[in-house]
Write a protein that holds these residues in place. Sequence first.
Motif: not given
Lengths: 245, 244
Positions: B153-154, B72-75, B158
């Motif tokens: 950045s995501m 769901a998020d970058l981390s 991705s």
Amino acid sequence: MATNKIIGLLLFLMSATAGAHEAASPASCQAAAAQPAIANTKAALDHNPADLPTRFKLADAWSDAGCFNEALQVLQSGRELHPASKELETRLRVARSLVGEETYFDNLDRANDDAKLKRDTFRCTTLSDLDACGEALRMKPDDPALLVAQGDALVRANRPAEAIGHYQRAAALAPDLPDVASKISAAEAQSPPSQPGGPAAGGSTGRAAIARVPGAGPDARVARAGDTAHSLRRYSNADPVTRSH
Amino acid sequence: MNIRIRLARTLVLMAVAGTSACVTRPPTIAHVHIGHALTGVHVTPGHKGYILVAEQRADEVLAAVKSAGQAADLSALKAQIALAVSENDNQDNFGVKQALIMAANHIEFAATSDDASENVIRAAPIFKHDTAAVIERCDYIDLLGKDVAASRSMKEASLLVEELSKAAGANVEGADSKGTGAKGSIPADYGMAQLRAEVQAMIARENPPYRTVDDWYLFNLVRLPNGRWVFDKLGRGGNIDGYK
């Protein structure tokens, strides 16, 4: 006598499997040929090629110098003279293994370099990473797809004038490459007239621009100098590459 | 008792004794080395053979990369990729790369054993050569993993995960670089599936046949200081001389 042979063979195997010696370069092996241990034993073997212990001694001397290919050749050339020697066969097997090992380490290094090129190519083509483009082109300077990718990355970085030289070079290397003419036209249209490589400097567009001598214009020189600067910067910042041998 | 029955019993007993003698005969040293690649070795997690470990790690890398693709998020994405990189290349815990290199080394040990068959001697360098594609992808996964760790950045992360997913998938079941529809049809496209098949084909050609090596032999093969391989008769189940 037989016991001595077995002990000798075991000692050879022990030193071989211990991998005590690093493989030497071909140049080092050429130089090693002058070492007394090798030169004198070789002379003795030339004098009496059927002398198996001398052949083993020469192979060991090459091995000690890290020249495993040379050691293998010495043993292989004794095969016709001593077809029934079990000791020779065992030594040949170990020597082949050492040569194979050497090749394997080279292959691991190559795999690492290929992975790096693949990563730089991916970053260049997908993420428009100019540093990665420079690195990839350093390894494959005449790759038309990479040249186009770097051109695209330069356009995205608002440096269309620099892109033109790369497109031109790509078109010269691969005249059938699609879309390059339109990319050149677009880059020229975006370039400020005062910039080298722009419409004012080149005075031609699209396919006419491709016809100019590729890679020799001022644009190309500027871009390549930029690549070198990128390369140097990346090298100084590079992470140590993990190796496993 | 009828003499015929006695004779038949004796023959049966002799046959059983003969069979058990065959079963308990020690395997060749070459086959024990192959057993370390295929079946088990005392230094790996769970004492599994190196190829089994490499296959398992390759599956774990792919699973972690797939999880990263759904993060769901970058981390969270970065955490999954860090896990994938650790399963991929790990000196302490046998990543894909280390386990595969060890498998290739042990098949090479087999080929240099005194009792190696011509079949093993011929097959070992080919197997070693064919491991290159998986090892290169391991290096590639490492590099892309570092890029993910550095990504801010995501979107970029991705894109990197998509590429990682291709490489991790190819390491499991092979690649299809020519677009023929068949994965792993050439050595440059090999994954662990094709490498395992190559070793299985090698042992299928063995004569006398290769049999799964008993744990006792797998865990008690030791190298003497003079370089010779022998079985530790005391069965101490470990390496006396740093053998892995």
